[in-house]
Design a protein around this motif. Structure first.
Motif, PDB file in Angstrom:
ATOM      1  N   ALA A  49      -1.324  -1.089   9.759  1.00 55.79           N
ATOM      2  CA  ALA A  49      -1.992   0.191   9.490  1.00 55.79           C
ATOM      3  C   ALA A  49      -2.174   0.383   7.991  1.00 55.79           C
ATOM      4  O   ALA A  49      -3.210   0.893   7.540  1.00 55.79           O
ATOM      5  CB  ALA A  49      -1.188   1.344  10.089  1.00 55.79           C
ATOM      6  N   MET A  50      -1.190  -0.027   7.205  1.00 55.95           N
ATOM      7  CA  MET A  50      -1.293   0.095   5.753  1.00 55.95           C
ATOM      8  C   MET A  50      -2.404  -0.796   5.209  1.00 55.95           C
ATOM      9  O   MET A  50      -3.111  -0.419   4.276  1.00 55.95           O
ATOM     10  CB  MET A  50       0.046  -0.241   5.093  1.00 55.95           C
ATOM     11  CG  MET A  50       1.121   0.805   5.359  1.00 55.95           C
ATOM     12  SD  MET A  50       2.712   0.362   4.622  1.00 55.95           S
ATOM     13  CE  MET A  50       2.346   0.543   2.868  1.00 55.95           C
ATOM     14  N   VAL A  51      -2.564  -2.002   5.797  1.00 52.31           N
ATOM     15  CA  VAL A  51      -3.663  -2.883   5.400  1.00 52.31           C
ATOM     16  C   VAL A  51      -4.994  -2.191   5.691  1.00 52.31           C
ATOM     17  O   VAL A  51      -5.903  -2.177   4.853  1.00 52.31           O
ATOM     18  CB  VAL A  51      -3.569  -4.248   6.122  1.00 52.31           C
ATOM     19  CG1 VAL A  51      -4.862  -5.043   5.970  1.00 52.31           C
ATOM     20  CG2 VAL A  51      -2.386  -5.054   5.590  1.00 52.31           C
ATOM     21  N   ALA A  52      -5.123  -1.581   6.873  1.00 51.52           N
ATOM     22  CA  ALA A  52      -6.355  -0.876   7.242  1.00 51.52           C
ATOM     23  C   ALA A  52      -6.642   0.291   6.293  1.00 51.52           C
ATOM     24  O   ALA A  52      -7.804   0.576   5.985  1.00 51.52           O
ATOM     25  CB  ALA A  52      -6.261  -0.375   8.680  1.00 51.52           C
ATOM     26  N   GLU A  53      -5.583   0.945   5.795  1.00 47.47           N
ATOM     27  CA  GLU A  53      -5.731   2.073   4.859  1.00 47.47           C
ATOM     28  C   GLU A  53      -5.986   1.603   3.431  1.00 47.47           C
ATOM     29  O   GLU A  53      -6.330   2.400   2.565  1.00 47.47           O
ATOM     30  CB  GLU A  53      -4.460   2.924   4.851  1.00 47.47           C
ATOM     31  CG  GLU A  53      -4.154   3.640   6.136  1.00 47.47           C
ATOM     32  CD  GLU A  53      -2.715   4.150   6.187  1.00 47.47           C
ATOM     33  OE1 GLU A  53      -1.943   3.952   5.210  1.00 47.47           O
ATOM     34  OE2 GLU A  53      -2.360   4.743   7.212  1.00 47.47           O
ATOM     35  N   GLY A  54      -5.746   0.318   3.160  1.00 47.67           N
ATOM     36  CA  GLY A  54      -5.911  -0.201   1.803  1.00 47.67           C
ATOM     37  C   GLY A  54      -4.700  -0.004   0.914  1.00 47.67           C
ATOM     38  O   GLY A  54      -4.787  -0.136  -0.302  1.00 47.67           O
ATOM     39  N   THR A  55      -3.541   0.279   1.514  1.00 44.60           N
ATOM     40  CA  THR A  55      -2.324   0.477   0.717  1.00 44.60           C
ATOM     41  C   THR A  55      -1.391  -0.738   0.744  1.00 44.60           C
ATOM     42  O   THR A  55      -0.334  -0.710   0.114  1.00 44.60           O
ATOM     43  CB  THR A  55      -1.559   1.729   1.195  1.00 44.60           C
ATOM     44  OG1 THR A  55      -1.282   1.601   2.591  1.00 44.60           O
ATOM     45  CG2 THR A  55      -2.363   2.993   0.940  1.00 44.60           C
ATOM     46  N   PHE A  56      -1.779  -1.758   1.496  1.00 49.44           N
ATOM     47  CA  PHE A  56      -1.009  -3.009   1.501  1.00 49.44           C
ATOM     48  C   PHE A  56      -1.994  -4.157   1.600  1.00 49.44           C
ATOM     49  O   PHE A  56      -2.963  -4.106   2.368  1.00 49.44           O
ATOM     50  CB  PHE A  56      -0.018  -3.056   2.667  1.00 49.44           C
ATOM     51  CG  PHE A  56       1.110  -4.020   2.459  1.00 49.44           C
ATOM     52  CD1 PHE A  56       2.247  -3.645   1.756  1.00 49.44           C
ATOM     53  CD2 PHE A  56       1.035  -5.329   2.936  1.00 49.44           C
ATOM     54  CE1 PHE A  56       3.280  -4.545   1.523  1.00 49.44           C
ATOM     55  CE2 PHE A  56       2.065  -6.235   2.720  1.00 49.44           C
ATOM     56  CZ  PHE A  56       3.194  -5.839   2.012  1.00 49.44           C
ATOM     57  N   ARG A  57      -1.753  -5.209   0.831  1.00 48.89           N
ATOM     58  CA  ARG A  57      -2.679  -6.345   0.777  1.00 48.89           C
ATOM     59  C   ARG A  57      -2.576  -7.206   2.034  1.00 48.89           C
ATOM     60  O   ARG A  57      -1.487  -7.632   2.422  1.00 48.89           O
ATOM     61  CB  ARG A  57      -2.381  -7.203  -0.448  1.00 48.89           C
ATOM     62  CG  ARG A  57      -2.667  -6.505  -1.767  1.00 48.89           C
ATOM     63  CD  ARG A  57      -2.368  -7.442  -2.908  1.00 48.89           C
ATOM     64  NE  ARG A  57      -3.184  -8.643  -2.849  1.00 48.89           N
ATOM     65  CZ  ARG A  57      -4.244  -8.872  -3.625  1.00 48.89           C
ATOM     66  NH1 ARG A  57      -4.606  -7.982  -4.521  1.00 48.89           N
ATOM     67  NH2 ARG A  57      -4.929 -10.003  -3.515  1.00 48.89           N
ATOM     68  N   ALA A  58      -3.732  -7.493   2.644  1.00 47.27           N
ATOM     69  CA  ALA A  58      -3.780  -8.329   3.849  1.00 47.27           C
ATOM     70  C   ALA A  58      -3.286  -9.741   3.553  1.00 47.27           C
ATOM     71  O   ALA A  58      -2.575 -10.339   4.365  1.00 47.27           O
ATOM     72  CB  ALA A  58      -5.201  -8.361   4.410  1.00 47.27           C
ATOM     73  N   ASP A  59      -3.656 -10.294   2.386  1.00 48.08           N
ATOM     74  CA  ASP A  59      -3.240 -11.661   2.062  1.00 48.08           C
ATOM     75  C   ASP A  59      -1.733 -11.760   1.855  1.00 48.08           C
ATOM     76  O   ASP A  59      -1.108 -12.760   2.212  1.00 48.08           O
ATOM     77  CB  ASP A  59      -4.008 -12.214   0.860  1.00 48.08           C
ATOM     78  CG  ASP A  59      -4.091 -11.249  -0.325  1.00 48.08           C
ATOM     79  OD1 ASP A  59      -3.501 -10.156  -0.263  1.00 48.08           O
ATOM     80  OD2 ASP A  59      -4.768 -11.604  -1.316  1.00 48.08           O
ATOM     81  N   LEU A  60      -1.122 -10.699   1.330  1.00 45.99           N
ATOM     82  CA  LEU A  60       0.341 -10.690   1.176  1.00 45.99           C
ATOM     83  C   LEU A  60       1.009 -10.589   2.542  1.00 45.99           C
ATOM     84  O   LEU A  60       1.971 -11.315   2.827  1.00 45.99           O
ATOM     85  CB  LEU A  60       0.785  -9.540   0.275  1.00 45.99           C
ATOM     86  CG  LEU A  60       2.297  -9.402   0.062  1.00 45.99           C
ATOM     87  CD1 LEU A  60       2.908 -10.682  -0.506  1.00 45.99           C
ATOM     88  CD2 LEU A  60       2.602  -8.216  -0.841  1.00 45.99           C
ATOM     89  N   LEU A  61       0.492  -9.733   3.408  1.00 43.87           N
ATOM     90  CA  LEU A  61       1.054  -9.609   4.762  1.00 43.87           C
ATOM     91  C   LEU A  61       0.985 -10.945   5.490  1.00 43.87           C
ATOM     92  O   LEU A  61       1.936 -11.357   6.156  1.00 43.87           O
ATOM     93  CB  LEU A  61       0.318  -8.527   5.554  1.00 43.87           C
ATOM     94  CG  LEU A  61       0.773  -8.335   7.001  1.00 43.87           C
ATOM     95  CD1 LEU A  61       2.269  -8.043   7.093  1.00 43.87           C
ATOM     96  CD2 LEU A  61      -0.037  -7.230   7.670  1.00 43.87           C
ATOM     97  N   PHE A  62      -0.125 -11.658   5.349  1.00 44.49           N
ATOM     98  CA  PHE A  62      -0.279 -12.974   5.974  1.00 44.49           C
ATOM     99  C   PHE A  62       0.823 -13.921   5.523  1.00 44.49           C
ATOM    100  O   PHE A  62       1.408 -14.638   6.325  1.00 44.49           O
ATOM    101  CB  PHE A  62      -1.667 -13.540   5.620  1.00 44.49           C
ATOM    102  CG  PHE A  62      -1.897 -14.923   6.137  1.00 44.49           C
ATOM    103  CD1 PHE A  62      -2.161 -15.145   7.477  1.00 44.49           C
ATOM    104  CD2 PHE A  62      -1.842 -16.013   5.275  1.00 44.49           C
ATOM    105  CE1 PHE A  62      -2.373 -16.442   7.958  1.00 44.49           C
ATOM    106  CE2 PHE A  62      -2.048 -17.302   5.748  1.00 44.49           C
ATOM    107  CZ  PHE A  62      -2.314 -17.514   7.088  1.00 44.49           C
TER     108      PHE A  62
END
Length: 198
Positions: A127-140
């Motif tokens: 959800a944070m990735v969708a909001e732009g508050t967490f990086r998708a590449d870091l989550l990956f």
């Protein structure tokens, strides 16, 4: 395995204890387990705390200091509450995960650190990735392996051994002998909803 592990679950489910168990059962068990509390990282000092600094790098830097990432060399780096990591730091940390190198503040040279990464959060990172508050590449990169810890209500079979463990611990601290636990007391505990989990 040397995979990065992301542990998720509500507060009180034992994410740090689980991370320590992973570390103790790894090939890095004899090396350091370094905890980074991402919720407590002051944005002005975060790079110094993570990557260290050279003497004179900033006003109060009267001596060189090794950062937490380097302290985890050969061991495990545990990012607790990784969902609280500031966006500005997420980009810098992504490079560290990719290269396993970083530059301490005020240094002209790169330093390497061979660490195994475990991260934990009670936040919904997707959800944070969708909001732009967490990086998708870091989550990956964090989520090579994902372990979700259930609430205590979802694992009621743990209530009895946990009760025994904590009662024994309390008795030892108070210099008391072993205490028995009645079936009625166990039933009472199993009927509680445990909002704070363990």
């Amino acid at each position: 395995s040397e995979l990065s592990v992301l542990i998720t679950g509500p507060t009180g489910t034992g994410k740090e204890r689980f991370a320590r168990t992973i570390h103790r059962n790894s090939q890095r068990a004899k090396e350091p387990f370094v905890v980074v509390d991402c919720a407590a990282l002051p944005e002005t000092l975060v790079e110094s705390m993570l990557f260290g600094h050279e003497r004179g790098a900033f006003t109060s830097a009267d001596a060189s200091r090794e950062g937490l990432v380097r302290q985890a060399h050969k061991g495990t780096l545990f990012l607790d509450e990784v969902g609280e990591m500031p966006l500005t730091v997420q980009k810098t940390f992504l490079r560290v995960l990719e290269e396993r190198t970083f530059r301490p503040l005020g240094s002209k040279r790169e330093v390497s650190s061979d660490f195994r990464l475990i991260a934990a959060t009670n936040r919904d990172l997707d959800a944070m990735v969708a909001e732009g508050t967490f990086r998708a590449d870091l989550l990956f990169r964090l989520r090579a392996m994902h372990i979700e810890l259930p609430t205590l209500m979802e694992r009621k079979e743990d209530i009895r051994p946990l009760t025994r463990y904590y009662l024994d611990k309390l008795c030892a601290q108070s210099n008391l002998g072993d205490k028995a636990i009645s079936p009625a007391f166990y039933e009472c505990l199993e009927g509680y909803d445990w909002p704070g989990n363990v």
